[in-house]
Write a protein that holds these residues in place. Structure first.
Motif, PDB file in Angstrom:
ATOM      1  N   THR A 136       0.905  -1.096  -0.066  1.00 31.70           N
ATOM      2  CA  THR A 136       0.007   0.041  -0.108  1.00 31.70           C
ATOM      3  C   THR A 136       0.911   1.266  -0.127  1.00 31.70           C
ATOM      4  OG1 THR A 136      -0.104   0.106   2.468  1.00 31.70           O
ATOM      5  CG2 THR A 136      -1.844  -1.130   1.218  1.00 31.70           C
ATOM      6  N   ARG A 137       0.458   2.305  -0.253  1.00 34.37           N
ATOM      7  CA  ARG A 137       1.005   3.719  -0.341  1.00 34.37           C
ATOM      8  C   ARG A 137       0.046   4.664   0.607  1.00 34.37           C
ATOM      9  NH1 ARG A 137       3.022   6.669  -5.421  1.00 34.37           N
ATOM     10  NH2 ARG A 137       1.128   6.610  -6.008  1.00 34.37           N
ATOM     11  N   ARG A 138       0.741   5.383   1.506  1.00 29.37           N
ATOM     12  CA  ARG A 138       0.054   6.297   2.294  1.00 29.37           C
ATOM     13  C   ARG A 138       1.014   7.477   2.492  1.00 29.37           C
ATOM     14  NH1 ARG A 138      -3.091   3.254   1.605  1.00 29.37           N
ATOM     15  NH2 ARG A 138      -4.258   1.918   2.939  1.00 29.37           N
ATOM     16  N   ALA A 139       0.077   8.529   2.911  1.00 28.03           N
ATOM     17  CA  ALA A 139       0.858   9.910   3.030  1.00 28.03           C
ATOM     18  C   ALA A 139       1.100  10.136   4.418  1.00 28.03           C
ATOM     19  CB  ALA A 139      -0.095  11.063   2.478  1.00 28.03           C
ATOM     20  N   TYR A 140       2.358  10.324   4.615  1.00 25.88           N
ATOM     21  CA  TYR A 140       2.792  10.785   6.248  1.00 25.88           C
ATOM     22  C   TYR A 140       2.692  12.039   6.177  1.00 25.88           C
ATOM     23  CZ  TYR A 140       3.843   6.041   7.360  1.00 25.88           C
ATOM     24  OH  TYR A 140       3.779   4.679   7.724  1.00 25.88           O
ATOM     25  N   VAL A 141       1.972  13.008   6.807  1.00 25.86           N
ATOM     26  CA  VAL A 141       1.743  14.278   7.113  1.00 25.86           C
ATOM     27  C   VAL A 141       2.373  14.515   8.523  1.00 25.86           C
ATOM     28  CG1 VAL A 141       0.322  16.457   7.263  1.00 25.86           C
ATOM     29  CG2 VAL A 141      -0.117  14.701   5.781  1.00 25.86           C
ATOM     30  N   GLU A 142       3.571  15.368   8.404  1.00 27.40           N
ATOM     31  CA  GLU A 142       4.357  15.534   9.594  1.00 27.40           C
ATOM     32  C   GLU A 142       4.343  16.881   9.859  1.00 27.40           C
ATOM     33  OE1 GLU A 142       7.068  11.718   9.724  1.00 27.40           O
ATOM     34  OE2 GLU A 142       7.633  13.277   8.184  1.00 27.40           O
ATOM     35  N   ALA A 143       4.022  17.476  11.401  1.00 28.23           N
ATOM     36  CA  ALA A 143       4.241  18.804  11.740  1.00 28.23           C
ATOM     37  C   ALA A 143       5.264  18.780  12.933  1.00 28.23           C
ATOM     38  CB  ALA A 143       3.045  19.267  11.668  1.00 28.23           C
ATOM     39  N   TRP A 144       5.944  19.810  12.895  1.00 28.56           N
ATOM     40  CA  TRP A 144       6.736  20.438  14.033  1.00 28.56           C
ATOM     41  C   TRP A 144       6.420  21.783  14.234  1.00 28.56           C
ATOM     42  CZ3 TRP A 144       8.711  17.441  10.044  1.00 28.56           C
ATOM     43  CH2 TRP A 144       9.192  16.252  10.169  1.00 28.56           C
ATOM     44  N   VAL A 146       8.620  19.897  19.182  1.00 27.55           N
ATOM     45  CA  VAL A 146       7.516  18.860  19.178  1.00 27.55           C
ATOM     46  C   VAL A 146       6.796  18.604  17.992  1.00 27.55           C
ATOM     47  CG1 VAL A 146       5.647  17.770  20.469  1.00 27.55           C
ATOM     48  CG2 VAL A 146       7.214  19.226  21.846  1.00 27.55           C
ATOM     49  N   GLY A 147       6.984  17.106  17.870  1.00 24.44           N
ATOM     50  CA  GLY A 147       6.345  16.703  16.284  1.00 24.44           C
ATOM     51  C   GLY A 147       5.107  16.066  16.613  1.00 24.44           C
ATOM     52  N   MET A 148       4.334  15.976  15.366  1.00 26.86           N
ATOM     53  CA  MET A 148       3.131  15.199  15.162  1.00 26.86           C
ATOM     54  C   MET A 148       2.978  14.420  13.810  1.00 26.86           C
ATOM     55  SD  MET A 148       0.765  18.295  16.314  1.00 26.86           S
ATOM     56  CE  MET A 148       1.884  19.334  15.689  1.00 26.86           C
ATOM     57  N   ARG A 149       2.455  13.260  13.825  1.00 27.85           N
ATOM     58  CA  ARG A 149       2.330  12.623  12.304  1.00 27.85           C
ATOM     59  C   ARG A 149       0.987  11.944  12.337  1.00 27.85           C
ATOM     60  NH1 ARG A 149       6.584   8.249  12.280  1.00 27.85           N
ATOM     61  NH2 ARG A 149       7.810   9.925  11.386  1.00 27.85           N
ATOM     62  N   ALA A 150       0.406  12.235  11.188  1.00 31.83           N
ATOM     63  CA  ALA A 150      -0.808  11.748  10.732  1.00 31.83           C
ATOM     64  C   ALA A 150      -0.534  10.838   9.330  1.00 31.83           C
ATOM     65  CB  ALA A 150      -1.956  12.547  10.439  1.00 31.83           C
ATOM     66  N   VAL A 151      -1.325   9.401   9.470  1.00 34.49           N
ATOM     67  CA  VAL A 151      -0.964   8.510   8.121  1.00 34.49           C
ATOM     68  C   VAL A 151      -2.365   8.629   7.511  1.00 34.49           C
ATOM     69  CG1 VAL A 151      -0.218   6.364   7.404  1.00 34.49           C
ATOM     70  CG2 VAL A 151       0.712   7.419   9.397  1.00 34.49           C
ATOM     71  N   LEU A 152      -2.412   9.196   6.428  1.00 33.45           N
ATOM     72  CA  LEU A 152      -3.517   9.163   5.342  1.00 33.45           C
ATOM     73  C   LEU A 152      -3.381   8.431   3.992  1.00 33.45           C
ATOM     74  CD1 LEU A 152      -3.582  12.997   5.332  1.00 33.45           C
ATOM     75  CD2 LEU A 152      -4.586  11.447   7.290  1.00 33.45           C
ATOM     76  N   THR A 153      -4.675   7.676   3.821  1.00 34.15           N
ATOM     77  CA  THR A 153      -5.124   7.255   2.666  1.00 34.15           C
ATOM     78  C   THR A 153      -5.099   8.410   1.459  1.00 34.15           C
ATOM     79  OG1 THR A 153      -7.338   7.309   2.608  1.00 34.15           O
ATOM     80  CG2 THR A 153      -6.418   5.333   3.467  1.00 34.15           C
ATOM     81  N   SER A 154      -5.273   8.226   0.476  1.00 38.07           N
ATOM     82  CA  SER A 154      -5.295   9.415  -0.910  1.00 38.07           C
ATOM     83  C   SER A 154      -6.506   9.985  -0.434  1.00 38.07           C
ATOM     84  CB  SER A 154      -4.898   9.073  -2.043  1.00 38.07           C
ATOM     85  OG  SER A 154      -6.122   7.897  -2.682  1.00 38.07           O
ATOM     86  N   SER A 155      -7.635   9.243  -0.239  1.00 37.13           N
ATOM     87  CA  SER A 155      -9.106   9.860   0.137  1.00 37.13           C
ATOM     88  C   SER A 155      -8.985  10.969   1.216  1.00 37.13           C
ATOM     89  CB  SER A 155     -10.092   8.880   0.063  1.00 37.13           C
ATOM     90  OG  SER A 155      -9.948   8.094   1.285  1.00 37.13           O
ATOM     91  N   GLU A 156      -8.437  10.270   2.274  1.00 36.38           N
ATOM     92  CA  GLU A 156      -8.166  11.498   3.378  1.00 36.38           C
ATOM     93  C   GLU A 156      -7.396  12.539   3.026  1.00 36.38           C
ATOM     94  OE1 GLU A 156      -8.596   7.953   6.815  1.00 36.38           O
ATOM     95  OE2 GLU A 156      -6.570   8.147   5.699  1.00 36.38           O
ATOM     96  N   LEU A 157      -6.401  12.179   2.462  1.00 40.25           N
ATOM     97  CA  LEU A 157      -5.289  13.552   2.022  1.00 40.25           C
ATOM     98  C   LEU A 157      -6.281  14.273   1.137  1.00 40.25           C
ATOM     99  CD1 LEU A 157      -2.715  14.987   2.194  1.00 40.25           C
ATOM    100  CD2 LEU A 157      -1.980  13.599  -0.078  1.00 40.25           C
ATOM    101  N   ALA A 158      -7.106  13.884   0.207  1.00 42.40           N
ATOM    102  CA  ALA A 158      -7.755  14.606  -0.703  1.00 42.40           C
ATOM    103  C   ALA A 158      -8.849  15.545  -0.131  1.00 42.40           C
ATOM    104  CB  ALA A 158      -8.729  13.965  -1.869  1.00 42.40           C
ATOM    105  N   ALA A 159      -9.435  14.921   1.046  1.00 45.56           N
ATOM    106  CA  ALA A 159     -10.372  15.701   2.108  1.00 45.56           C
ATOM    107  C   ALA A 159      -9.726  16.926   2.612  1.00 45.56           C
ATOM    108  CB  ALA A 159     -11.116  14.616   2.722  1.00 45.56           C
ATOM    109  N   PHE A 160      -8.523  16.401   3.278  1.00 44.82           N
ATOM    110  CA  PHE A 160      -7.936  17.656   3.968  1.00 44.82           C
ATOM    111  C   PHE A 160      -7.450  18.509   3.305  1.00 44.82           C
ATOM    112  CE2 PHE A 160      -3.638  18.907   5.433  1.00 44.82           C
ATOM    113  CZ  PHE A 160      -3.866  19.524   6.619  1.00 44.82           C
ATOM    114  N   VAL A 161      -6.943  18.389   1.871  1.00 44.66           N
ATOM    115  CA  VAL A 161      -6.125  19.579   0.920  1.00 44.66           C
ATOM    116  C   VAL A 161      -7.338  20.184   0.211  1.00 44.66           C
ATOM    117  CG1 VAL A 161      -4.737  19.886  -0.820  1.00 44.66           C
ATOM    118  CG2 VAL A 161      -4.265  18.087   0.755  1.00 44.66           C
TER     119      VAL A 161
END
Length: 171
Positions: free
Chosen positions: A126-134, A139-154
């Motif tokens: 599978t492929r997933r998008a790792y959205v990371e923020a610092w 302090v960092g955060m990470r969300a792992v998204l499918t393409s549908s979740e990334l599409a909704a977010f963006v």
């Protein structure tokens, strides 16, 4: 305001904020980052056009309009724009007038993940998008998204950008 539930349980909120010219007219945006409601950084100076381009690219990839995507990735949730491997979809930082990078970072990288399916006796890739923020505190955060979740977010961020800019098209 767009948001993502991170793997550590925290909630990352991303809010577009208008950049204005000398007479107060909005012309582009930056992104304000919050962790569980607390401010943690500002990134992405003048990134509205890039978000709009990414939103279009994710939609095209999900619809298998990018060359060969449907054959390589039968599940639309595995389809992202860009090449194979660990490609980066975006990387937004805050830059001070001096050019120094401070105030946080928001980035998205694609990762290929093998999953063992014992019932079938095979691996599924599978492929997933790792959205990371610092934040500025480091302090960092990470969300792992499918393409549908990334599409909704963006797409949600792009809608907010257009509203923030007074109805102007950001891309």
């Amino acid at each position: 305001m767009g948001g993502l539930r991170c793997v550590d349980g925290s909630y990352l909120t991303v809010t577009p904020v208008a950049c204005t010219d000398s007479v107060g007219t909005p012309y582009e945006i930056t992104l304000e980052l919050r962790r569980d409601g607390a401010p943690c950084g500002t990134v992405g100076e003048r990134c509205g056009w890039l978000l709009a381009r990414l939103a279009r690219g994710v939609s095209r990839a999900r619809e298998a309009q990018e060359q060969g995507e449907a054959g390589k990735w039968p599940d639309p949730d595995d389809r992202f724009p860009g090449d194979e491997g660990g490609s980066e979809l975006f990387s937004f930082r805050y830059r001070a007038r001096s050019g120094a990078v401070t105030g946080g970072e928001l980035r998205c990288q694609l990762r290929t993940i093998p999953i063992w399916l014992p019932a079938q006796g095979e691996w599924r890739v599978t492929r997933r998008a790792y959205v990371e923020a610092w934040g500025s505190s480091g302090v960092g955060m990470r969300a792992v998204l499918t393409s549908s979740e990334l599409a909704a977010f963006v797409h949600g961020l792009v809608d907010e950008v257009e509203h923030c800019l007074g109805g102007r098209d950001s891309g």
